[in-house]
Design a protein around this motif. Structure first.
Motif, mmCIF file in Angstrom:
data_model
loop_
_atom_site.group_PDB
_atom_site.id
_atom_site.type_symbol
_atom_site.label_atom_id
_atom_site.label_comp_id
_atom_site.label_asym_id
_atom_site.label_seq_id
_atom_site.Cartn_x
_atom_site.Cartn_y
_atom_site.Cartn_z
ATOM 1 N N CYS A 125 0.832 -1.216 0.000
ATOM 2 C CA CYS A 125 0.000 0.000 0.000
ATOM 3 C C CYS A 125 0.857 1.252 0.000
ATOM 4 N N PHE A 126 1.939 1.244 0.769
ATOM 5 C CA PHE A 126 2.824 2.406 0.806
ATOM 6 C C PHE A 126 3.446 2.662 -0.571
ATOM 7 N N PHE A 127 3.974 1.611 -1.206
ATOM 8 C CA PHE A 127 4.592 1.798 -2.508
ATOM 9 C C PHE A 127 3.561 2.201 -3.564
ATOM 10 N N THR A 128 2.353 1.694 -3.445
ATOM 11 C CA THR A 128 1.308 2.105 -4.392
ATOM 12 C C THR A 128 0.999 3.585 -4.251
ATOM 13 N N LEU A 129 0.812 4.050 -3.022
ATOM 14 C CA LEU A 129 0.550 5.466 -2.798
ATOM 15 C C LEU A 129 1.734 6.326 -3.230
ATOM 16 N N SER A 130 2.944 5.862 -2.936
ATOM 17 C CA SER A 130 4.132 6.610 -3.340
ATOM 18 C C SER A 130 4.228 6.690 -4.857
ATOM 19 N N GLY A 131 3.928 5.580 -5.551
ATOM 20 C CA GLY A 131 3.969 5.596 -7.008
ATOM 21 C C GLY A 131 2.938 6.527 -7.607
ATOM 22 N N ILE A 132 1.736 6.533 -7.028
ATOM 23 C CA ILE A 132 0.699 7.446 -7.521
ATOM 24 C C ILE A 132 1.136 8.891 -7.341
ATOM 25 N N SER A 133 1.685 9.198 -6.172
ATOM 26 C CA SER A 133 2.127 10.572 -5.899
ATOM 27 C C SER A 133 3.253 10.990 -6.833
ATOM 28 N N THR A 134 4.237 10.093 -7.034
ATOM 29 C CA THR A 134 5.347 10.414 -7.933
ATOM 30 C C THR A 134 4.863 10.613 -9.358
ATOM 31 N N GLN A 135 3.933 9.765 -9.787
ATOM 32 C CA GLN A 135 3.408 9.882 -11.141
ATOM 33 C C GLN A 135 2.694 11.220 -11.334
ATOM 34 N N MET A 136 1.905 11.608 -10.322
ATOM 35 C CA MET A 136 1.121 12.839 -10.459
ATOM 36 C C MET A 136 1.984 14.087 -10.340
ATOM 37 N N THR A 137 2.937 14.063 -9.427
ATOM 38 C CA THR A 137 3.702 15.280 -9.146
ATOM 39 C C THR A 137 4.958 15.420 -9.992
ATOM 40 N N TYR A 138 5.385 14.345 -10.660
ATOM 41 C CA TYR A 138 6.629 14.458 -11.430
ATOM 42 C C TYR A 138 6.440 14.031 -12.877
ATOM 43 N N PHE A 139 6.221 12.736 -13.100
ATOM 44 C CA PHE A 139 6.229 12.243 -14.478
ATOM 45 C C PHE A 139 5.060 12.800 -15.290
ATOM 46 N N ALA A 140 3.844 12.752 -14.728
ATOM 47 C CA ALA A 140 2.707 13.293 -15.473
ATOM 48 C C ALA A 140 2.792 14.812 -15.572
ATOM 49 N N ARG A 141 3.311 15.448 -14.538
ATOM 50 C CA ARG A 141 3.385 16.905 -14.543
ATOM 51 C C ARG A 141 4.334 17.420 -15.603
ATOM 52 N N TYR A 142 5.451 16.718 -15.804
ATOM 53 C CA TYR A 142 6.448 17.185 -16.769
ATOM 54 C C TYR A 142 6.413 16.399 -18.083
ATOM 55 N N GLN A 143 5.298 15.700 -18.317
ATOM 56 C CA GLN A 143 5.215 14.882 -19.525
ATOM 57 C C GLN A 143 5.383 15.707 -20.790
ATOM 58 N N ASP A 144 4.825 16.916 -20.799
ATOM 59 C CA ASP A 144 4.912 17.779 -21.980
ATOM 60 C C ASP A 144 5.979 18.850 -21.837
ATOM 61 N N ALA A 145 6.828 18.736 -20.805
ATOM 62 C CA ALA A 145 7.847 19.762 -20.590
ATOM 63 C C ALA A 145 9.208 19.335 -21.096
ATOM 64 N N TRP A 146 9.534 18.048 -20.999
ATOM 65 C CA TRP A 146 10.850 17.596 -21.443
ATOM 66 C C TRP A 146 10.809 16.117 -21.797
ATOM 67 N N ASP A 147 11.670 15.731 -22.697
ATOM 68 C CA ASP A 147 11.866 14.329 -23.029
ATOM 69 C C ASP A 147 13.308 13.909 -22.791
ATOM 70 N N VAL A 148 14.244 14.828 -23.060
ATOM 71 C CA VAL A 148 15.661 14.582 -22.806
ATOM 72 C C VAL A 148 16.231 15.793 -22.094
ATOM 73 N N MET A 149 17.009 15.541 -21.035
ATOM 74 C CA MET A 149 17.672 16.623 -20.294
ATOM 75 C C MET A 149 19.162 16.347 -20.268
ATOM 76 N N ALA A 150 19.937 17.387 -20.556
ATOM 77 C CA ALA A 150 21.390 17.314 -20.436
ATOM 78 C C ALA A 150 21.835 18.452 -19.529
ATOM 79 N N VAL A 151 22.731 18.155 -18.593
ATOM 80 C CA VAL A 151 23.232 19.146 -17.642
ATOM 81 C C VAL A 151 24.730 19.277 -17.854
ATOM 82 N N LEU A 152 25.178 20.521 -18.101
ATOM 83 C CA LEU A 152 26.592 20.838 -18.286
ATOM 84 C C LEU A 152 27.019 21.688 -17.097
ATOM 85 N N PRO A 153 27.487 21.106 -16.015
ATOM 86 C CA PRO A 153 27.685 21.862 -14.770
ATOM 87 C C PRO A 153 28.782 22.906 -14.841
#
Length: 742
Positions: free
Chosen positions: A346-374
């Protein structure tokens, strides 16, 4: 006695020998697995800390006096417990040097450091200990009120596991020995001493356990290696992670084997000691007389079972109460395993739902590839257009971030914000008053000129490189939660310039604004609440940023967006095109793609679930082993009980139903306790995370929980079916004859 009695008994009663051997194998396996996992975790933490922070035990900061502190180094090496003293590569204040020390005897580090501090006349803050590393050696500061407790916790877990195994194996030996009480009574009556009986039983335990102990230890070590391999496979895509390496220390294997052997001997010694103290008459009666208190105490009937099943339920409840002590491990293990398994899923299910909603689904149309040149400033990056022209690239934005602040007058707040009571009403203690207004964090996001102009057109602002765009929104925390935020305008919509300030509130100058918007550009960025985010074009940053005294922006971030409906193969194809361009330009960079990161996250979660689920299965296996030991081991004793029931008129079918009632209670109890507790836990987590219950129910782990429950029920049913077969086969009426001594 061994040759004439024990060896012949074991040869004729192989089932009893297999029971003891299986218990010894289980003890060695679990102890070896736990010890090797704990050792490898300990070694991994030492390797990780040493790699990330260094292997020093203490650091001493001394005055350099214009040269190398050779004299101080020489003094430090003269201390008997100091093993090495070298100059640290860590930066130090001007006119001072940092010396890293290691000690031979880590247990006396804090006492030796006090002597070093006194000998060199150093202040207290000139000595620093590597507390995280020393804690792994059980060395803590005696003055620390809250020392690290990870290693003591692991040792406590090992101790608790060993205690549980002692009780489990003790039950197996006690069951085997209880079945032979009549034989022990005969031996005692013909002159065998308690010491001889005790020695005979321990010899039997040793003979039956030697091979299983060795095999169980080897299997436990192999299982530890498999667990570490599974962890490495699950976390293979985690950047910068130090892989776990299986290490086998001879002392660990020998210690696990010795601990398992002592566990077996101690488990055998406890019932052997009790049985050897019985009088011959007590042994011939299959046990001592009950204590007076026990004889006078009335056993409470099982009211619920009696209500549901009548006299059969009352008999089954009485049998379960009589076995309560021997089934204690089964009850606890099955409850903890099912509760842990259900709560974990149950914990991992809730965590996965939260991560999907707040990160992957939220940025689905924002980026596909990220490169960082520090190490590459945005002003020196010249490949933006080439990346934009690559096949499959819909848009490419290069940007960097910098910290800034602004002085916001009270009347510059929006009318909606002032109606709620101003910034302090929403931000609380996060709002920093400054004069008649507020000192507000105003982070800067610097975009390449082409991306900035495209953003202006998207936000409905007149495109220009002569000003910045302000993200004009603030979270209305009074009327919404973090899961579904509602925003208000932060400042007046006609604000033409933003007064910038330093961290202390000192004015730096005004930033011209092209306009305000409530929509940020499509970037993979999180913005703190109650801040005024500024979006600058690179040209404006180069001309105005230095004059306003703003710190130069850091490295460069590249956000690449592919076409509609891009797949993992498409993201990997974009990566394959981007890498050569960056490598040919000599840039140091890291690159990732959104779909690959999501799959790697899913694999890590699946790996963690598999490992924790495996431990829950092991815990359930301990409980189920206890169930099998009881149902099969006490078959002889229960045959007399059922013979009496048969004598008073019960049918064989009714006798068999007693086993099914007991099995239903034993298997159903952990389910009946766990499901309400899990429901309360899930309700609490849903409330804390502001998730809708319907979202969780659509992805609730019903199937794995049902399968785990079915496994427990099936195993308990099998144990009782085998027990019923052993008890009810044969002639029970013969057991009622000659009841004078038993």
């Amino acid at each position: 006695m061994w040759k004439d009695f024990s060896r012949s008994y074991l040869a004729r009663n192989r089932a009893a020998g297999w029971t003891v051997a299986a218990a010894a194998l289980a003890a060695a396996f679990f102890l070896s697995l736990l010890c090797s996992l704990a050792y490898n975790l300990w070694v991994y933490e030492i390797r990780r800390i040493t790699q990330e922070e260094g292997g020093w035990h203490a650091r001493v900061t001394v005055a350099q006096d214009g040269g190398q502190p050779d004299e101080t180094l020489q003094k430090l090496t003269q201390f008997a417990n100091v093993e090495t003293a070298v100059l640290s590569p860590a930066p130090a204040a001007e006119g001072s040097a940092v010396i890293e020390l290691t000690f031979r005897d880590r247990g006396s580090i804090y006492r030796d450091l006090a002597l070093i501090r006194d000998a060199l006349a150093l202040p207290a803050d000139a000595v620093q200990t590597h507390s995280t590393l020393l804690a792994l050696y059980l060395v803590t500061d005696p003055q620390d009120p809250s020392p690290p407790l990870l290693l003591p916790f692991l040792l406590a877990v090992l101790g608790a596991a060993a205690a549980a195994l002692v009780l489990l194996i003790r039950s197996s030996f006690e069951i085997t020995m209880q079945a032979r009480l009549h034989q022990f009574g005969i031996l005692a009556s013909i002159g065998a001493t308690p010491r001889q009986i005790r020695a005979c039983l321990l010899q039997e335990a040793a003979a039956l356990s030697l091979a299983p102990l060795a095999a169980g230890t080897a299997l436990g070590l192999a299982a530890c290696r498999a667990v570490l391999a599974a962890v490495n496979a699950a976390a293979a895509d985690v950047a910068g992670r130090l892989p776990a390496v299986f290490q086998l220390h001879p002392l660990v294997a020998a210690g696990a084997l010795l601990a398992a052997g002592l566990t077996v001997l101690f488990s055998a010694w406890l019932p052997a000691r009790r049985l050897s103290r019985m009088t011959p008459l007590q042994a011939l009666r299959d046990g001592p007389d009950p204590a007076p208190a026990a004889r006078g105490r009335r056993r409470r009937p099982a009211r619920l079972l009696a209500l549901l099943f009548g006299i059969r339920g009352e008999l089954a409840g009485g049998a379960l109460k009589a076995q309560a002590k021997s089934l204690r491990i089964a009850n606890v293990s099955l409850l903890l395993s099912f509760l842990g398994f259900t709560a974990m899923l149950c914990f991992f299910t809730l965590s996965g739902i939260s991560t999907q909603m707040t990160y992957f689904a939220r940025y689905q149309d924002a980026w596909d590839v990220m490169a960082v040149l520090p190490d590459v400033p945005l002003s020196e990056f010249a490949l933006t257009q080439q990346l934009q022209d690559l096949p499959g690239v819909e848009s490419c934005a290069a940007y960097s971030r910098a910290d800034a602040a602004c002085l916001l007058p009270a009347d510059a707040q929006s009318d909606e914000l002032q109606a709620l009571g101003g910034l302090s009403a929403l931000a609380g203690s996060d709002a920093v008053p400054q004069g008649s207004g507020w000192l507000v964090d105003a982070p800067v996001v610097v975009l390449d000129d082409a991306s900035f102009l495209a953003y202006c057109r998207q936000a409905g602002v007149e495109p220009s490189l002569e000003g910045a765009v302000l993200l004009n929104r603030v979270w209305d925390s009074l009327h919404s939660n973090f899961r579904d935020r509602a925003y208000l305008p932060f400042v007046q919509p006609d604000l033409a310039a933003l007064p910038l300030a330093g961290p202390d509130g000192s004015p730096l100058g005004e930033l011209p604004l092209l306009g305000c918007t409530d929509t940020p550009p499509a970037l993979r960025e999180e913005y703190d609440q109650y801040t005024l985010v500024q979006f600058w074009p690179l040209s404006l940053w180069q001309s105005l940023g230095g004059r306003l005294g703003l710190a130069d922006a850091g490295g460069t971030n590249l956000r690449i967006l592919g076409g509609e409906g891009i797949t993992l193969a498409g993201c990997e194809a974009l990566e394959a095109q981007i890498r050569p361009l960056l490598e040919q330009a000599g840039y140091a960079f890291t690159i990732e793609n959104r779909i690959g990161e999501q799959l790697a996250n899913d694999r890590m979660i699946a790996g963690a679930q598999g490992i924790l689920g495996g431990f829950c299965l092991l815990l359930a296996a301990i409980g189920l082993a206890n169930v099998f030991l009881n149902t099969l081991g006490y078959a002889g004793q229960r045959r007399r009980e059922f013979a009496r029931c048969l004598a008073v008129g019960m049918t064989p079918g009714e006798l068999r139903s007693l086993f099914w009632i007991e099995a239903a209670v034993l298997a159903g109890r952990p389910l009946a306790v766990t499901l309400p507790l899990t429901a309360l836990m899930v309700a609490f987590m849903l409330r804390a995370s502001y998730l809708d219950a319907g979202v969780f129910l659509a992805r609730a782990p019903v199937l794995p929980v049902a399968l785990f429950a079915a496994l427990i029920v099936a195993a308990v049913a099998l144990a009782y079916a085998l027990g019923a077969r052993r008890v009810l086969t044969g002639d029970l009426t013969g057991l009622l004859k000659d009841d004078s001594l038993r």
